[in-house]
Design an enzyme around this catalytic site. Sequence first.
Site, PDB file in Angstrom:
ATOM      1  N   THR A 101      17.220   5.408   4.269  1.00 61.87           N
ATOM      2  CA  THR A 101      15.920   5.505   3.596  1.00 61.87           C
ATOM      3  C   THR A 101      15.667   6.993   3.338  1.00 61.87           C
ATOM      4  O   THR A 101      16.558   7.821   3.535  1.00 61.87           O
ATOM      5  CB  THR A 101      14.801   4.960   4.507  1.00 61.87           C
ATOM      6  OG1 THR A 101      14.647   5.869   5.610  1.00 61.87           O
ATOM      7  CG2 THR A 101      15.123   3.569   5.046  1.00 61.87           C
ATOM      8  N   ASN A 136       4.214   0.458   9.088  1.00 57.52           N
ATOM      9  CA  ASN A 136       5.516   1.042   8.770  1.00 57.52           C
ATOM     10  C   ASN A 136       5.432   2.539   8.464  1.00 57.52           C
ATOM     11  O   ASN A 136       6.370   3.282   8.764  1.00 57.52           O
ATOM     12  CB  ASN A 136       6.091   0.287   7.557  1.00 57.52           C
ATOM     13  CG  ASN A 136       7.220   1.034   6.897  1.00 57.52           C
ATOM     14  OD1 ASN A 136       8.325   1.107   7.423  1.00 57.52           O
ATOM     15  ND2 ASN A 136       6.945   1.636   5.742  1.00 57.52           N
ATOM     16  N   THR A 144       0.832  -1.203   0.000  1.00 52.33           N
ATOM     17  CA  THR A 144       0.000   0.000   0.000  1.00 52.33           C
ATOM     18  C   THR A 144       0.867   1.252   0.000  1.00 52.33           C
ATOM     19  O   THR A 144       1.995   1.245   0.499  1.00 52.33           O
ATOM     20  CB  THR A 144      -0.930   0.022   1.233  1.00 52.33           C
ATOM     21  OG1 THR A 144      -0.138   0.236   2.416  1.00 52.33           O
ATOM     22  CG2 THR A 144      -1.707  -1.272   1.378  1.00 52.33           C
ATOM     23  N   LYS A 147       6.996   7.869  18.966  1.00 51.52           N
ATOM     24  CA  LYS A 147       7.525   6.501  19.007  1.00 51.52           C
ATOM     25  C   LYS A 147       7.429   5.918  20.427  1.00 51.52           C
ATOM     26  O   LYS A 147       7.218   4.710  20.570  1.00 51.52           O
ATOM     27  CB  LYS A 147       8.956   6.463  18.464  1.00 51.52           C
ATOM     28  CG  LYS A 147       9.059   6.844  16.975  1.00 51.52           C
ATOM     29  CD  LYS A 147       8.244   5.921  16.068  1.00 51.52           C
ATOM     30  CE  LYS A 147       8.494   6.158  14.584  1.00 51.52           C
ATOM     31  NZ  LYS A 147       7.711   5.263  13.709  1.00 51.52           N
ATOM     32  N   SER A 160       8.719   1.084  15.168  1.00 55.23           N
ATOM     33  CA  SER A 160       8.965   2.175  16.108  1.00 55.23           C
ATOM     34  C   SER A 160      10.305   2.793  15.720  1.00 55.23           C
ATOM     35  O   SER A 160      10.536   3.122  14.546  1.00 55.23           O
ATOM     36  CB  SER A 160       8.955   1.603  17.534  1.00 55.23           C
ATOM     37  OG  SER A 160       9.343   2.541  18.475  1.00 55.23           O
ATOM     38  N   TYR A 164       8.889  13.799  17.751  1.00 51.58           N
ATOM     39  CA  TYR A 164       9.067  12.504  17.061  1.00 51.58           C
ATOM     40  C   TYR A 164       9.252  11.403  18.095  1.00 51.58           C
ATOM     41  O   TYR A 164       8.608  10.353  18.029  1.00 51.58           O
ATOM     42  CB  TYR A 164      10.276  12.556  16.116  1.00 51.58           C
ATOM     43  CG  TYR A 164      10.544  11.232  15.424  1.00 51.58           C
ATOM     44  CD1 TYR A 164       9.706  10.764  14.410  1.00 51.58           C
ATOM     45  CD2 TYR A 164      11.634  10.429  15.792  1.00 51.58           C
ATOM     46  CE1 TYR A 164       9.947   9.536  13.788  1.00 51.58           C
ATOM     47  CE2 TYR A 164      11.872   9.215  15.176  1.00 51.58           C
ATOM     48  CZ  TYR A 164      11.029   8.773  14.172  1.00 51.58           C
ATOM     49  OH  TYR A 164      11.261   7.557  13.560  1.00 51.58           O
ATOM     50  N   ASP A 201      -3.670   5.973   2.595  1.00 50.16           N
ATOM     51  CA  ASP A 201      -3.125   7.017   3.461  1.00 50.16           C
ATOM     52  C   ASP A 201      -3.627   6.682   4.855  1.00 50.16           C
ATOM     53  O   ASP A 201      -4.843   6.649   5.076  1.00 50.16           O
ATOM     54  CB  ASP A 201      -3.648   8.382   2.987  1.00 50.16           C
ATOM     55  CG  ASP A 201      -3.145   9.535   3.854  1.00 50.16           C
ATOM     56  OD1 ASP A 201      -2.823   9.314   5.038  1.00 50.16           O
ATOM     57  OD2 ASP A 201      -3.106  10.669   3.334  1.00 50.16           O
TER      58      ASP A 201
HETATM   59  P1  NAP Z   1      10.829   6.600   4.071  1.00 53.24           P
HETATM   60  O1  NAP Z   1      11.677   5.979   3.025  1.00 53.24           O
HETATM   61  O2  NAP Z   1      10.709   8.066   4.075  1.00 53.24           O
HETATM   62  O3  NAP Z   1       9.402   5.903   4.064  1.00 53.24           O
HETATM   63  C1  NAP Z   1       8.310   6.432   4.757  1.00 53.24           C
HETATM   64  C2  NAP Z   1       7.063   5.834   4.151  1.00 53.24           C
HETATM   65  O4  NAP Z   1       5.917   6.260   4.919  1.00 53.24           O
HETATM   66  C3  NAP Z   1       6.828   6.301   2.712  1.00 53.24           C
HETATM   67  O5  NAP Z   1       6.371   5.212   1.964  1.00 53.24           O
HETATM   68  C4  NAP Z   1       5.744   7.344   2.872  1.00 53.24           C
HETATM   69  O6  NAP Z   1       4.913   7.489   1.734  1.00 53.24           O
HETATM   70  C5  NAP Z   1       4.950   6.689   3.979  1.00 53.24           C
HETATM   71  N1  NAP Z   1       3.964   7.605   4.567  1.00 53.24           N
HETATM   72  C6  NAP Z   1       4.152   8.824   5.115  1.00 53.24           C
HETATM   73  N2  NAP Z   1       2.984   9.335   5.502  1.00 53.24           N
HETATM   74  C7  NAP Z   1       2.027   8.420   5.191  1.00 53.24           C
HETATM   75  C8  NAP Z   1       0.618   8.359   5.333  1.00 53.24           C
HETATM   76  N3  NAP Z   1      -0.089   9.375   5.869  1.00 53.24           N
HETATM   77  N4  NAP Z   1      -0.025   7.246   4.917  1.00 53.24           N
HETATM   78  C9  NAP Z   1       0.649   6.215   4.367  1.00 53.24           C
HETATM   79  N5  NAP Z   1       1.971   6.227   4.164  1.00 53.24           N
HETATM   80  C10 NAP Z   1       2.655   7.323   4.582  1.00 53.24           C
HETATM   81  O7  NAP Z   1      11.437   6.261   5.524  1.00 53.24           O
HETATM   82  P2  NAP Z   1      11.560   4.871   6.327  1.00 53.24           P
HETATM   83  O8  NAP Z   1      12.783   5.005   7.146  1.00 53.24           O
HETATM   84  O9  NAP Z   1      11.413   3.696   5.450  1.00 53.24           O
HETATM   85  O10 NAP Z   1      10.318   5.019   7.314  1.00 53.24           O
HETATM   86  C11 NAP Z   1       9.515   3.916   7.654  1.00 53.24           C
HETATM   87  C12 NAP Z   1       9.369   3.879   9.171  1.00 53.24           C
HETATM   88  O11 NAP Z   1      10.646   3.663   9.774  1.00 53.24           O
HETATM   89  C13 NAP Z   1       8.831   5.155   9.794  1.00 53.24           C
HETATM   90  O12 NAP Z   1       7.822   4.818  10.736  1.00 53.24           O
HETATM   91  C14 NAP Z   1      10.038   5.753  10.492  1.00 53.24           C
HETATM   92  O13 NAP Z   1       9.688   6.551  11.598  1.00 53.24           O
HETATM   93  C15 NAP Z   1      10.770   4.496  10.902  1.00 53.24           C
HETATM   94  N6  NAP Z   1      12.188   4.657  11.239  1.00 53.24           N
HETATM   95  C16 NAP Z   1      13.098   5.035  10.312  1.00 53.24           C
HETATM   96  C17 NAP Z   1      14.424   5.130  10.666  1.00 53.24           C
HETATM   97  C18 NAP Z   1      15.478   5.508   9.663  1.00 53.24           C
HETATM   98  O14 NAP Z   1      16.566   5.926  10.058  1.00 53.24           O
HETATM   99  N7  NAP Z   1      15.233   5.382   8.391  1.00 53.24           N
HETATM  100  C19 NAP Z   1      14.848   4.877  11.979  1.00 53.24           C
HETATM  101  C20 NAP Z   1      13.892   4.502  12.913  1.00 53.24           C
HETATM  102  C21 NAP Z   1      12.570   4.383  12.538  1.00 53.24           C
HETATM  103  P3  NAP Z   1       5.031   8.720   0.669  1.00 53.24           P
HETATM  104  O15 NAP Z   1       5.973   8.254  -0.397  1.00 53.24           O
HETATM  105  O16 NAP Z   1       3.634   8.918   0.196  1.00 53.24           O
HETATM  106  O17 NAP Z   1       5.571   9.918   1.420  1.00 53.24           O
END
Ligand code: NAP
Length: 283
Positions: free
Chosen positions: A188, A88, A37, A157, A139, A153, A61
């Site tokens: 990411t 996620n 999704t 979490k 998380s 933020y 969304d």
């Molecule tokens: P990312 O590449 O920016 O991916 C974030 C994803 O969330 C994108 O697919 C984005 O979609 C989607 N999203 C944002 N708002 C949304 C909404 N309202 N409805 C549905 N989808 C939505 O970053 P990521 O690191 O993979 O993030 C995934 C999770 O990992 C997050 O919860 C983040 O807090 C967590 N996390 C990340 C890190 C890190 O360092 N990367 C560390 C700890 C935790 P769009 O393309 O539409 O924006």
Amino acid sequence: MATQNDKPVWFITGCSTGFGREIARKTLSLGYPTVITARNPSTLADLANEYADLALVLELDVMKAAQIEAATRAAIERFGRIDVLVNNAGIGYFGSFEESERDEVRTMFDINVWGLADMTRAVLPQMRKQRSGTIVNISSVGGIIAFPALSFYNATKFAVEALSESLSQELAPLGIKVLVVEPGPFRTDWAGRSANQAPQTIDDYANTAKARTDMIRGYSGKQPGDPVRAADAIVKTVESENPPLRLLLGKAALANARLKLDALKRDFDGWETVSAGADFPEG
Ligand code: NAP
């Protein structure tokens, strides 16, 4: 884990980039029926084409209740069950507590906390009927330890951690597991396009919140964490005999979580007499 045709059915939010995309790629490559999704489903066209028979692509969304309901219904109609839900989807926000913009951080709570809660509530009736399933909540190590520039933020979490810990105890007797994933910095889009930031208007935070924001923005694209390895680890952990409640990912996550453990222990032990002394005297 219960399966359909021997393959578990996965449902993943936020699959356009990052962890969501890599988890989807992993489950599809294993032959698992997967509901992938995204807010913009055209970002999933490559996976949809490569895995036409396994992937159900849906617009979702997590801020939109009607889309959550429709996607859950469509998933069950297509695959008959949902074995693993991966919450996620998430965004970031950088800024000192005082400079952070109320509407922006409320939107982050809507996505990171309420979106995850609404999605979970939508899927639970099916998992309770199955008497099996796993809820995977992405998380962060920032759900265990807080840093400057990340107060709101971190608060989202920490909320995910609390919801997950309580939920895991309610769901265990029903055969449903909860896994909380706590990544450190991973490569990411999170620290780039997926994070908004406060206007930096108060010089007093130059050495704390601003310095940390600059550091996080500066390492975007260079983080040590590999999202492909993370996806492998998440799938392996879900499928393990005795999965933990919490899974840290990456060396930085391990180091920072241990710092927090030490800090908690220092406070608890150092103030034990004062803490214990607040009860009515015994006897
Ligand atoms: P990312 O590449 O920016 O991916 C974030 C994803 O969330 C994108 O697919 C984005 O979609 C989607 N999203 C944002 N708002 C949304 C909404 N309202 N409805 C549905 N989808 C939505 O970053 P990521 O690191 O993979 O993030 C995934 C999770 O990992 C997050 O919860 C983040 O807090 C967590 N996390 C990340 C890190 C890190 O360092 N990367 C560390 C700890 C935790 P769009 O393309 O539409 O924006």
